[in-house]
Design a protein around this motif. Structure first.
Motif, PDB file in Angstrom:
ATOM      1  N   GLN A 267       0.823  -1.204   0.000  1.00 45.37           N
ATOM      2  CA  GLN A 267       0.000   0.000   0.000  1.00 45.37           C
ATOM      3  C   GLN A 267       0.861   1.258   0.000  1.00 45.37           C
ATOM      4  OE1 GLN A 267      -2.365  -0.688   3.491  1.00 45.37           O
ATOM      5  NE2 GLN A 267      -3.915  -1.896   2.401  1.00 45.37           N
ATOM      6  N   LEU A 268       1.936   1.236   0.763  1.00 45.52           N
ATOM      7  CA  LEU A 268       2.831   2.387   0.824  1.00 45.52           C
ATOM      8  C   LEU A 268       3.493   2.628  -0.532  1.00 45.52           C
ATOM      9  CD1 LEU A 268       4.444   4.561   2.391  1.00 45.52           C
ATOM     10  CD2 LEU A 268       6.097   2.758   2.980  1.00 45.52           C
ATOM     11  N   LEU A 269       3.980   1.539  -1.173  1.00 45.04           N
ATOM     12  CA  LEU A 269       4.664   1.700  -2.455  1.00 45.04           C
ATOM     13  C   LEU A 269       3.698   2.093  -3.567  1.00 45.04           C
ATOM     14  CD1 LEU A 269       7.238  -1.241  -2.364  1.00 45.04           C
ATOM     15  CD2 LEU A 269       7.495   1.130  -1.604  1.00 45.04           C
ATOM     16  N   PHE A 270       2.477   1.590  -3.507  1.00 47.30           N
ATOM     17  CA  PHE A 270       1.486   1.999  -4.509  1.00 47.30           C
ATOM     18  C   PHE A 270       1.158   3.484  -4.351  1.00 47.30           C
ATOM     19  CE2 PHE A 270      -2.974   2.721  -5.659  1.00 47.30           C
ATOM     20  CZ  PHE A 270      -2.904   2.438  -7.021  1.00 47.30           C
ATOM     21  N   LYS A 271       1.073   3.939  -3.111  1.00 45.34           N
ATOM     22  CA  LYS A 271       0.789   5.350  -2.866  1.00 45.34           C
ATOM     23  C   LYS A 271       1.904   6.226  -3.421  1.00 45.34           C
ATOM     24  CE  LYS A 271      -0.244   8.592   0.908  1.00 45.34           C
ATOM     25  NZ  LYS A 271      -0.411   8.729   2.383  1.00 45.34           N
ATOM     26  N   ARG A 272       3.130   5.744  -3.374  1.00 47.93           N
ATOM     27  CA  ARG A 272       4.260   6.542  -3.816  1.00 47.93           C
ATOM     28  C   ARG A 272       4.490   6.458  -5.316  1.00 47.93           C
ATOM     29  NH1 ARG A 272       8.837   5.570   0.885  1.00 47.93           N
ATOM     30  NH2 ARG A 272       7.895   6.999   2.419  1.00 47.93           N
ATOM     31  N   PHE A 273       4.324   5.260  -5.891  1.00 50.09           N
ATOM     32  CA  PHE A 273       4.730   5.056  -7.278  1.00 50.09           C
ATOM     33  C   PHE A 273       3.572   4.774  -8.225  1.00 50.09           C
ATOM     34  CE2 PHE A 273       8.302   3.468  -4.615  1.00 50.09           C
ATOM     35  CZ  PHE A 273       9.207   4.471  -4.912  1.00 50.09           C
ATOM     36  N   GLY A 274       2.376   4.560  -7.703  1.00 43.60           N
ATOM     37  CA  GLY A 274       1.202   4.373  -8.549  1.00 43.60           C
ATOM     38  C   GLY A 274       1.348   3.216  -9.525  1.00 43.60           C
ATOM     39  N   GLN A 275       1.034   3.472 -10.813  1.00 45.36           N
ATOM     40  CA  GLN A 275       1.030   2.423 -11.826  1.00 45.36           C
ATOM     41  C   GLN A 275       2.424   1.849 -12.086  1.00 45.36           C
ATOM     42  OE1 GLN A 275      -1.618   0.961 -13.209  1.00 45.36           O
ATOM     43  NE2 GLN A 275      -2.779   2.219 -11.765  1.00 45.36           N
ATOM     44  N   ALA A 276       3.456   2.632 -11.798  1.00 48.34           N
ATOM     45  CA  ALA A 276       4.816   2.112 -11.962  1.00 48.34           C
ATOM     46  C   ALA A 276       5.046   0.926 -11.030  1.00 48.34           C
ATOM     47  CB  ALA A 276       5.846   3.204 -11.679  1.00 48.34           C
ATOM     48  N   TYR A 277       4.426   0.963  -9.867  1.00 43.39           N
ATOM     49  CA  TYR A 277       4.568  -0.165  -8.951  1.00 43.39           C
ATOM     50  C   TYR A 277       3.624  -1.300  -9.326  1.00 43.39           C
ATOM     51  CZ  TYR A 277       4.748  -2.963  -4.742  1.00 43.39           C
ATOM     52  OH  TYR A 277       4.882  -4.005  -3.870  1.00 43.39           O
ATOM     53  N   VAL A 278       2.434  -0.975  -9.808  1.00 47.62           N
ATOM     54  CA  VAL A 278       1.486  -2.014 -10.212  1.00 47.62           C
ATOM     55  C   VAL A 278       2.088  -2.899 -11.299  1.00 47.62           C
ATOM     56  CG1 VAL A 278      -0.762  -2.438 -11.272  1.00 47.62           C
ATOM     57  CG2 VAL A 278      -0.519  -0.638  -9.554  1.00 47.62           C
ATOM     58  N   SER A 279       2.871  -2.297 -12.200  1.00 48.39           N
ATOM     59  CA  SER A 279       3.468  -3.066 -13.300  1.00 48.39           C
ATOM     60  C   SER A 279       4.550  -4.022 -12.812  1.00 48.39           C
ATOM     61  CB  SER A 279       4.057  -2.111 -14.344  1.00 48.39           C
ATOM     62  OG  SER A 279       5.122  -1.356 -13.794  1.00 48.39           O
ATOM     63  N   LEU A 280       4.989  -3.837 -11.604  1.00 55.09           N
ATOM     64  CA  LEU A 280       6.053  -4.678 -11.057  1.00 55.09           C
ATOM     65  C   LEU A 280       5.437  -5.927 -10.415  1.00 55.09           C
ATOM     66  CD1 LEU A 280       9.196  -4.370 -10.806  1.00 55.09           C
ATOM     67  CD2 LEU A 280       8.779  -3.667  -8.457  1.00 55.09           C
ATOM     68  N   LEU A 281       4.718  -6.690 -11.200  1.00 55.30           N
ATOM     69  CA  LEU A 281       3.943  -7.803 -10.653  1.00 55.30           C
ATOM     70  C   LEU A 281       4.830  -8.878 -10.041  1.00 55.30           C
ATOM     71  CD1 LEU A 281       1.197  -8.220 -13.396  1.00 55.30           C
ATOM     72  CD2 LEU A 281       1.018  -7.105 -11.161  1.00 55.30           C
ATOM     73  N   LEU A 305      18.100   2.055  13.036  1.00 53.12           N
ATOM     74  CA  LEU A 305      19.185   1.667  12.149  1.00 53.12           C
ATOM     75  C   LEU A 305      18.756   1.815  10.693  1.00 53.12           C
ATOM     76  CD1 LEU A 305      20.805  -1.479  13.804  1.00 53.12           C
ATOM     77  CD2 LEU A 305      21.555   0.900  13.890  1.00 53.12           C
ATOM     78  N   LYS A 306      19.721   1.965   9.809  1.00 53.47           N
ATOM     79  CA  LYS A 306      19.436   2.151   8.397  1.00 53.47           C
ATOM     80  C   LYS A 306      18.826   0.883   7.808  1.00 53.47           C
ATOM     81  CE  LYS A 306      21.589   3.496   4.010  1.00 53.47           C
ATOM     82  NZ  LYS A 306      22.858   3.875   3.337  1.00 53.47           N
ATOM     83  N   VAL A 307      17.837   1.057   6.965  1.00 52.44           N
ATOM     84  CA  VAL A 307      17.150  -0.074   6.331  1.00 52.44           C
ATOM     85  C   VAL A 307      17.836  -0.392   5.013  1.00 52.44           C
ATOM     86  CG1 VAL A 307      14.946  -0.923   5.421  1.00 52.44           C
ATOM     87  CG2 VAL A 307      14.978   0.626   7.394  1.00 52.44           C
ATOM     88  N   LYS A 308      18.089  -1.656   4.780  1.00 54.37           N
ATOM     89  CA  LYS A 308      18.709  -2.074   3.523  1.00 54.37           C
ATOM     90  C   LYS A 308      17.756  -1.782   2.367  1.00 54.37           C
ATOM     91  CE  LYS A 308      20.488  -6.199   1.196  1.00 54.37           C
ATOM     92  NZ  LYS A 308      20.712  -7.669   1.312  1.00 54.37           N
ATOM     93  N   PRO A 309      18.219  -1.089   1.289  1.00 55.63           N
ATOM     94  CA  PRO A 309      17.331  -0.774   0.160  1.00 55.63           C
ATOM     95  C   PRO A 309      16.753  -2.035  -0.477  1.00 55.63           C
ATOM     96  CG  PRO A 309      19.349   0.499   0.031  1.00 55.63           C
ATOM     97  CD  PRO A 309      19.564  -0.513   1.116  1.00 55.63           C
ATOM     98  N   LEU A 310      15.549  -1.894  -1.032  1.00 59.20           N
ATOM     99  CA  LEU A 310      14.857  -3.014  -1.654  1.00 59.20           C
ATOM    100  C   LEU A 310      15.087  -2.981  -3.155  1.00 59.20           C
ATOM    101  CD1 LEU A 310      11.428  -2.691   0.228  1.00 59.20           C
ATOM    102  CD2 LEU A 310      13.544  -3.784   1.002  1.00 59.20           C
ATOM    103  N   PRO A 311      15.675  -4.021  -3.745  1.00 53.66           N
ATOM    104  CA  PRO A 311      15.923  -4.017  -5.197  1.00 53.66           C
ATOM    105  C   PRO A 311      14.622  -4.116  -5.980  1.00 53.66           C
ATOM    106  CG  PRO A 311      16.457  -6.162  -4.247  1.00 53.66           C
ATOM    107  CD  PRO A 311      16.153  -5.255  -3.094  1.00 53.66           C
ATOM    108  N   ALA A 312      14.391  -3.164  -6.869  1.00 57.21           N
ATOM    109  CA  ALA A 312      13.178  -3.156  -7.697  1.00 57.21           C
ATOM    110  C   ALA A 312      13.395  -2.213  -8.870  1.00 57.21           C
ATOM    111  CB  ALA A 312      11.960  -2.719  -6.881  1.00 57.21           C
ATOM    112  N   ILE A 313      13.145  -2.706 -10.066  1.00 53.03           N
ATOM    113  CA  ILE A 313      13.291  -1.882 -11.273  1.00 53.03           C
ATOM    114  C   ILE A 313      11.932  -1.255 -11.581  1.00 53.03           C
ATOM    115  CG2 ILE A 313      13.999  -1.830 -13.678  1.00 53.03           C
ATOM    116  CD1 ILE A 313      16.211  -2.546 -11.700  1.00 53.03           C
ATOM    117  N   LEU A 314      11.845   0.056 -11.340  1.00 48.35           N
ATOM    118  CA  LEU A 314      10.599   0.788 -11.552  1.00 48.35           C
ATOM    119  C   LEU A 314      10.783   1.844 -12.646  1.00 48.35           C
ATOM    120  CD1 LEU A 314       9.574   1.477  -7.829  1.00 48.35           C
ATOM    121  CD2 LEU A 314       8.463  -0.139  -9.377  1.00 48.35           C
ATOM    122  N   ARG A 315       9.731   2.103 -13.365  1.00 46.68           N
ATOM    123  CA  ARG A 315       9.717   3.221 -14.310  1.00 46.68           C
ATOM    124  C   ARG A 315       9.299   4.473 -13.556  1.00 46.68           C
ATOM    125  NH1 ARG A 315       6.860   0.614 -19.733  1.00 46.68           N
ATOM    126  NH2 ARG A 315       8.476  -0.982 -20.129  1.00 46.68           N
TER     127      ARG A 315
END
Length: 569
Positions: A267-281, A305-315
């Motif tokens: 839900q958080l990532l959809f709020k931030r990236f919208g359809q770019a995240y939806v395409s990342l099925l 503590l710092k959170v390790k980044p999450l690998p994801a190829i988004l448009r």
């Protein structure tokens, strides 16, 4: 492989299986080597190609592919290629009695994602069938001097203690359908996950404990923080040679959903990236690189503590939340805590509630045992430790909290530990019709037929306890089977009439009456047909070593035989 003659030997393989909502773990040992250090954790799993995957667990996931000829292939775990639709969390749907809102929301989501024509139970059968076949491959490879097909195998499967009897029977039935215990002399037993966790934690003499180790005669809460749920049960260790547990209170059980942490992330990532995240099925699946990284963060995160980044190829363009050069989603420590905090608050809340209730009963909580994959999270440990310190309760967690259930199941199979259910957790009974009584019965037609509930919950149970339920049926001479639908109710007071809101179906028990001499039974004519009145006694066997409900049927003093069970899938 067809059964081959067994080598006369009182020893056997003992296999412990912990089928989690998101991950499955397997351990095994040889009954002649009962030392805890001799228990082996299965760490190799099949993957695409000819290679194997080295990992401590395999994703509890299934996928189905169909070729041009219509042949369907079953893929599981690491064999599922990226991008293929996969089905996970089917374990959640085996128990329909969960009342936690987050858990029910997760169950609704899983139910929508089921493939056409397959239920969650059928997917679980398919998955367990693959696990069973892989176990045989590993035993054959790792024990060349003891080929598995010449020896017995005892399978001990850990299942949630908080599950309803219906869910326990369905899981046991799925395992039987998948092949577990199908060979001559092989056995399939079940052990509550919380009990297995305690056995695994206390049986390892070299275990490194975070906090304090558990001690004899302590009232403890076992908090199993798994990938899908948090399950809490109460026990006391009453003996240490062999280890023996007693269940303290039926009312101490609780289940909360943790799969919704992932849902909040989506839900958080959809709020931030919208359809770019939806395409990342494909990265929305639990086995994707992104979700694996998020799982890693959940288990290792510590406050601020710092959170390790999450690998994801988004448009998506560069922003404080996304690095397009590295292809990484960025979460702050504050955001990570906002995702984790709701479940941690619930864990702390139930511990505080049980501590207060236990004082009223004169059996205060002395110790909290944190287990499960998420139980190793420093963030969870720190939050629970702080709450327990305020309540003056000791807390501990084994270093290898993820495998403690599977290893504990092996310990149980070795005979070095026993569990004891002290109270009947349910009312059990059958649907019965009887004449209407105007003075006592309601005039509501939808209340009939009424459930005939025999056994009162919270009564003491000793090993080999039997719940007798008498009933009768009218049969013609050619009818030689009787199907009995067993019902249960977990309310303190059993309802007088059938209420689908509180009475659940456990399973259908099928009794074989082939050896009954109908000529000795009372008979009468009904609609020009001769029917016989058969008065039977259904006996529910509790306190059995395999912990699953089993049944037998008597006709007077004659034991008709063990009854088979059919599961509503």
């Amino acid at each position: 492989m067809a059964d081959v003659p067994r080598i006369p030997n009182r020893h056997c393989f003992v296999v412990g299986i912990d089928v989690g909502t998101q991950w499955t773990r397997v351990c095994y040992g040889w009954s002649a080597n009962v030392d805890y250090s001799e228990i082996t954790t299965m760490r190799t799993w099949p993957t695409t190609g000819t290679e194997t995957k080295t990992a401590e667990a395999v994703p509890t996931e299934m996928a189905y592919s169909q070729d041009q000829r219509g042949k369907i292939s079953h893929l599981w775990g690491y064999l599922i290629p990226p991008g293929m639709p996969r089905y996970s969390c089917m374990k959640l749907l085996l128990d329909q009695t969960a009342d936690d809102p987050d858990l029910r929301a997760a169950m609704a989501t899983v139910r929508k994602q089921l493939p056409p024509g397959r239920s969650a139970w059928q997917i679980m059968v398919d998955f367990l069938r693959q696990i069973y076949a892989h176990i045989l491959v590993v035993l054959n490879r790792d024990s060349p001097d003891r080929p598995y097909y010449r020896f017995r195998i005892k399978f001990w499967m850990a299942i949630p203690a908080e599950w309803s009897d219906q869910a326990q029977c369905r899981m046991w039935g799925a395992a039987k359908q998948a092949g577990f215990g199908s060979r001559t002399d092989d056995e399939l037993m079940i052990v509550p996950e919380s009990e297995a966790a305690v056995f695994g934690a206390v049986s390892d003499p070299d275990a490194q404990f975070y906090g304090a180790p558990v001690q004899l005669n302590e009232n403890m809460l076992v908090c199993d923080c798994g990938g899908g749920t948090v399950d809490i049960s109460a026990y006391r260790i009453t003996n240490d040679d062999p280890w023996e547990l007693s269940e303290r209170s039926i009312g101490s059980r609780a289940r909360y959903g943790t799969v919704n942490i992932d849902r909040r992330l989506h839900q958080l990532l959809f709020k931030r990236f919208g359809q770019a995240y939806v395409s990342l099925l494909r990265d929305r699946r639990s086995s994707s690189r992104m979700m694996r990284s998020f799982e890693w963060n959940k288990r290792r995160y510590r406050s601020r503590l710092k959170v390790k980044p999450l690998p994801a190829i988004l448009r998506a363009p560069a922003s404080p939340w996304y690095d397009p050069v590295k292809g990484e989603v960025i979460l702050s420590a504050k955001e990570m805590e906002q995702l984790l905090l709701p479940v941690v608050v619930r864990i702390v809340g139930i511990i505080s509630d049980q501590a207060a209730r236990s004082k009223e009963t004169g059996e205060p909580v002395d110790y909290v045992l944190l287990v499960g994959g998420w139980g190793a999270s420093p963030y969870v440990r720190d939050q629970v430790r702080q709450a327990c310190a305020n309540l003056q309760i000791r807390i501990g967690s084994p270093a290898d909290s993820a495998h403690v259930m599977a290893r504990g199941a092996v310990v149980r199979g070795f005979g070095q530990a026993t569990g004891m259910r002290e109270r009947c957790p349910q009312h059990y009974g059958l649907m019965m019709s009887r004449p209407y009584r105007a003075t006592t019965d309601s005039n509501r037609a939808d209340l009939y037929p009424s459930p005939f509930l025999q056994q009162q919950m919270n009564t003491e149970i000793v090993p080999d306890s039997v719940i007798p339920i008498p009933f009768h049926c009218l049969l013609q001479s050619h009818e030689r089977t009787v199907t009995i639908r067993l019902r249960s109710c977990s309310q303190e007071d059993a309802p007088k009439y059938y209420d689908p809101a509180v009475v659940q179906t456990v399973c259908d028990v099928v009794a074989n009456l082939q050896d009954v001499d109908f000529s000795r039974l009372p008979r009468r004519t009904v609609k020009e047909r001769i029917v016989y009145k058969v008065e039977l006694m259904l006996e529910i066997l509790l306190g059995q070593k395999h912990r699953a409900l089993t049944f037998r049927v008597r006709l007077g003093n004659q034991l008709v035989g063990l009854a088979s069970v059919q599961f509503q899938t």
